[in-house]
Write an enzyme that holds these catalytic residues in place. Structure first.
Site, PDB file in Angstrom:
ATOM      1  N   SER A 271       0.786  -1.221   0.000  1.00  0.00           N
ATOM      2  CA  SER A 271       0.000   0.000   0.000  1.00  0.00           C
ATOM      3  C   SER A 271       0.824   1.280   0.000  1.00  0.00           C
ATOM      4  CB  SER A 271      -0.968  -0.043   1.175  1.00  0.00           C
ATOM      5  OG  SER A 271      -1.933   0.946   1.031  1.00  0.00           O
ATOM      6  N   HIS A 272       0.662   2.087   1.065  1.00  0.00           N
ATOM      7  CA  HIS A 272       1.325   3.395   1.102  1.00  0.00           C
ATOM      8  C   HIS A 272       2.766   3.287   1.608  1.00  0.00           C
ATOM      9  CE1 HIS A 272      -0.134   2.438   5.047  1.00  0.00           C
ATOM     10  NE2 HIS A 272       0.728   3.292   5.551  1.00  0.00           N
TER      11      HIS A 272
ATOM     12  N   ASP B  94      -2.414   6.511  -3.460  1.00  0.00           N
ATOM     13  CA  ASP B  94      -1.265   5.835  -2.850  1.00  0.00           C
ATOM     14  C   ASP B  94      -0.757   4.661  -3.684  1.00  0.00           C
ATOM     15  OD1 ASP B  94      -3.340   4.037  -2.345  1.00  0.00           O
ATOM     16  OD2 ASP B  94      -2.430   3.348  -0.472  1.00  0.00           O
TER      17      ASP B  94
ATOM     18  N   ASP C  21      -1.175   1.432  -3.837  1.00  0.00           N
ATOM     19  CA  ASP C  21      -2.081   0.450  -4.425  1.00  0.00           C
ATOM     20  C   ASP C  21      -3.418   1.055  -4.857  1.00  0.00           C
ATOM     21  OD1 ASP C  21      -2.774   0.897  -1.775  1.00  0.00           O
ATOM     22  OD2 ASP C  21      -3.663  -1.093  -1.536  1.00  0.00           O
TER      23      ASP C  21
ATOM     24  N   ASP D 159      -5.850   2.737  -3.264  1.00  0.00           N
ATOM     25  CA  ASP D 159      -7.079   2.787  -2.469  1.00  0.00           C
ATOM     26  C   ASP D 159      -7.211   4.070  -1.652  1.00  0.00           C
ATOM     27  OD1 ASP D 159      -5.103   2.041  -0.713  1.00  0.00           O
ATOM     28  OD2 ASP D 159      -6.135   0.270   0.079  1.00  0.00           O
ATOM     29  N   ARG D 160      -6.119   4.820  -1.497  1.00  0.00           N
ATOM     30  CA  ARG D 160      -6.218   6.085  -0.751  1.00  0.00           C
ATOM     31  C   ARG D 160      -6.354   7.259  -1.708  1.00  0.00           C
ATOM     32  NH1 ARG D 160      -2.368   5.993   4.543  1.00  0.00           N
ATOM     33  NH2 ARG D 160      -2.844   3.863   5.147  1.00  0.00           N
TER      34      ARG D 160
ATOM     35  N   LYS E 273     -11.453   0.496   0.047  1.00  0.00           N
ATOM     36  CA  LYS E 273     -11.487   1.930  -0.185  1.00  0.00           C
ATOM     37  C   LYS E 273     -10.981   2.167  -1.603  1.00  0.00           C
ATOM     38  CE  LYS E 273      -7.197   2.703   2.507  1.00  0.00           C
ATOM     39  NZ  LYS E 273      -6.921   1.433   3.178  1.00  0.00           N
TER      40      LYS E 273
HETATM   41  C1  VG1 Z   1      -3.402   2.313   8.314  1.00  0.00           C
HETATM   42  C2  VG1 Z   1      -4.566   3.263   8.473  1.00  0.00           C
HETATM   43  C3  VG1 Z   1      -5.870   2.523   8.277  1.00  0.00           C
HETATM   44  C4  VG1 Z   1      -5.863   1.831   6.914  1.00  0.00           C
HETATM   45  C5  VG1 Z   1      -4.652   0.938   6.805  1.00  0.00           C
HETATM   46  C6  VG1 Z   1      -4.514   0.296   5.448  1.00  0.00           C
HETATM   47  O1  VG1 Z   1      -3.464   1.309   9.307  1.00  0.00           O
HETATM   48  O2  VG1 Z   1      -4.545   3.881   9.724  1.00  0.00           O
HETATM   49  O3  VG1 Z   1      -6.926   3.440   8.385  1.00  0.00           O
HETATM   50  O4  VG1 Z   1      -7.024   1.066   6.729  1.00  0.00           O
HETATM   51  O5  VG1 Z   1      -3.465   1.695   7.042  1.00  0.00           O
HETATM   52  O6  VG1 Z   1      -4.453   1.251   4.435  1.00  0.00           O
HETATM   53  P1  VG1 Z   1      -2.588   1.371  10.658  1.00  0.00           P
HETATM   54  O7  VG1 Z   1      -2.887   0.091  11.369  1.00  0.00           O
HETATM   55  O8  VG1 Z   1      -1.157   1.510  10.230  1.00  0.00           O
HETATM   56  O9  VG1 Z   1      -3.030   2.585  11.387  1.00  0.00           O
HETATM   57  V1  VG1 Z   1      -3.507   0.949   3.082  1.00  0.00           V
HETATM   58  O10 VG1 Z   1      -3.863   2.131   1.934  1.00  0.00           O
HETATM   59  O11 VG1 Z   1      -2.015   0.853   3.772  1.00  0.00           O
HETATM   60  O12 VG1 Z   1      -4.062  -0.601   2.628  1.00  0.00           O
HETATM   61 CO    CO Z   2      -3.375   1.636   0.105  1.00  0.00          CO
END
Ligand code: VG1
Ligand code: CO
Length: 542
Positions: free
Chosen positions: A112-113, A276, A278, A280-281, A375
């Site tokens: 992801s990010h 981001d 992948d 989704d953000r 998302k």
């Molecule tokens: C973070 C965010 C959460 C989100 C998750 C995955 O998790 O706070 O809101 O759903 O990332 O997003 P954490 O446990 O690090 O707070 V992504 O775009 O990384 O799949």
């Molecule tokens: Co993501």
């Protein structure tokens, strides 16, 4: 030929907030990917002959991992794998493909990010047949299996050509390399008023979409530029790179600062957005106004009826607990429920499947709806474009009118990244131990009204998820939340979420950090963050 390979368990193959995430070299260890993927399949049943969707965000190790997934899926007895060309599928597109093709599930390769590249992060996530992240009982079973695994089964077939559309075979399994954008783009066309958005761009509306050299580039180029007529060059950093160009593909005010600066400039584009790793953000920024993700959720919920796919209204809203209460006020006005869930998209799946919620969001730059079970960054951007086109107003005006009607929830998140894990655990444990004694305490002039450790009771399946964040509420309506991240790959990350509701429209133009300064101070000193972690300031403020 299918071979059975003896193996031994690896420690720590526990899926976190969103799948298993580790540094690339961890995944590169012999048997590491194989063990985890076999543990996923061992935790599932009745997928013989079924379809599995596979794709990732294009980061380093994406292609290698996909070949392994395909070989193990063939050995496990799947009938068909749908894989995005080049191994590419954004997370929301994977969700859309799973749903459209009635797949049994999907494996998404992404961290992801988190940064990518040879020394960056990698991840594997399993999604179920509704298109959403596997819920906790499934991820718990996967982890349990990973601790006992003694063998995996794998085909020794050569690599599949991921760059050519069409069908090949691995053992008895069909591998279909599909266009990663097509199904997703078609779905977007059913939800939004593309004609109105086309007219908006036709009238000279200017936009900059920063794909951050991550997976959304091909999607944004196809939809915004090629379908909706945004000027060529609207999408920047549009080619997915294995290391995201060395950047951190996290669309927020820190990592997408350049976009923010450009949109804030007097001669900049009217509208800016970013996505981001992948896809989704999303981050949304209009000339003169950055939209917090919590506000974005509320404004989308209040205006969704302007988009054709939501014309008949929304059934309900769901937000993660740390997300601001702005959406709650919209739900109240619309006469629908607002559900408060733990952090992570997997908790929205049941609500969406049951038709209890239509629009969901998290403060971490995530918004989405019942169209998929993830998302969806580009969805949020298209929703904003649809709203702008329908209301014929700019972002700043839309946000200003929303605050005037509903009040403003000042909101910020302070992250302390890569702190010592034991110190972070102790900090939270200590807060937990003080929950009973905090109410009534006056700190810096604010009185604690109540304090608790958030627990979620799923209204659909009755499951209970505890220890999801320490909440401290004050009598003036302010709130501080503390929780530890479940997506990091080094040390621990302490997240501190701060919020205050301001009904008075004459006080809606304060700087957020100024408006929350007293709360920020309390949030620092209450658990003695500096004393425990050695950090006098957060690493990232969003
Ligand atoms: C973070 C965010 C959460 C989100 C998750 C995955 O998790 O706070 O809101 O759903 O990332 O997003 P954490 O446990 O690090 O707070 V992504 O775009 O990384 O799949
Ligand atoms: Co993501």
């Amino acid at each position: 030929m299918i071979r059975t390979v003896a193996t031994t368990p690896f420690d720590g193959q526990k899926p976190g907030t969103s799948g298993l995430r580790k540094k690339v070299p961890v995944f590169q260890q012999p048997h590491y990917v194989e063990n985890f993927v076999q543990s996923v399949f061992d935790s599932l049943s009745e997928f013989e002959g079924e379809t599995l969707v596979v794709g990732g965000d294009g980061r380093y190790y994406n292609r290698e991992a996909i070949q392994t997934v395909i070989r193990i899926a063939a050995a496990a007895g799947f009938g068909r794998v749908l894989v995005g060309r080049g191994g590419i599928l954004s997370t929301p597109a994977a969700s859309a493909v799973i749903r459209k093709h009635g797949a049994f599930g999907g494996i998404i390769l992404s961290a992801s990010h988190n940064p990518g590249g040879e020394h960056g992060d990698f991840g594997i996530k399993y999604n179920i047949g509704n298109g959403g992240p596997a819920p906790e009982p499934v991820t718990d079973a996967i982890f349990a299996r990973s601790k006992e695994i003694t063998q995996y089964r794998i085909s020794d077939a050569p690599d599949v050509d991921l760059d050519t559309l069409g069908i090949t075979r691995v053992e008895d399994m069909v591998v279909d390399v599909v266009d990663p954008v097509e199904d997703y783009a078609e779905l977007m066309g059913t939800l939004f008023d593309f004609d109105a958005i086309r007219d908006l761009f036709g009238s000279g509306f200017t936009m900059r979409f920063d794909a951050m050299s991550a997976v959304t580039g091909p999607y944004a180029t196809a939809i915004l530029e090629e379908t909706l007529g945004a000027a060529p060059g609207t999408v920047v950093h549009g080619e997915p790179l294995p290391d995201f160009g060395g950047h951190h593909p996290d669309p927020n005010l820190v990592h997408a600062h350049d976009l923010y600066e450009r949109v804030m400039a007097p001669d900049g584009p009217e509208f800016g957005a970013a996505s981001d790793g992948d896809g989704d953000r999303n981050m949304v920024v209009g000339r003169g106004r950055f939209v917090t993700p919590s506000d974005s959720l509320a404004i989308i919920a209040a205006n969704a009826h302007l988009a054709p796919g939501y014309r008949s209204g929304i059934a309900g809203i769901a937000r993660s607990m740390p997300t601001s209460g702005a959406a709650d006020r919209v739900a109240e006005k619309l006469g629908v429920k607002c559900y408060e869930t733990p952090t992570g998209w997997k908790f929205f799946g049941n609500l969406l499947d049951a038709g209890l919620a239509t629009v969901c969001g998290e403060e971490s730059f995530g918004t989405g709806s019942s169209h998929v079970r993830e998302k969806d960054g580009l969805w949020a951007v298209l929703m904003w474009l649809n709203i702008i086109a329908a209301r014929r107003q700019g972002v700043a005006e839309i946000v200003g009118e929303h605050w005037a009607a509903y009040g403003r929830n000042y909101y910020t998140r302070h992250d302390y990244e890569e702190v010592d894990a034991a110190a972070a655990d102790a900090l939270v444990a200590d807060l937990r131990a003080r929950l009973d004694t905090l109410p009534g305490t006056v700190i810096n002039g604010l009185t604690v009204e109540k304090a608790d450790d958030f627990a979620y009771h799923d209204p659909v399946d009755g499951s209970v998820t505890t220890k999801q964040g320490i909440r401290v509420f004050f009598t003036d309506g302010s709130r501080i939340v503390y929780r530890l991240s479940g997506t990091g790959t080094a040390g621990a990350t302490l997240r501190v979420y701060l919020e205050r509701f301001e009904p008075d429209a004459s006080r809606h133009d304060l700087d957020t950090q100024d408006a929350l300064a007293d709360l920020v101070e309390i949030a620092r000193t209450l658990p003695d963050i500096e004393g425990r972690t050695g950090r006098s300031a957060p690493t990232v403020i969003t």
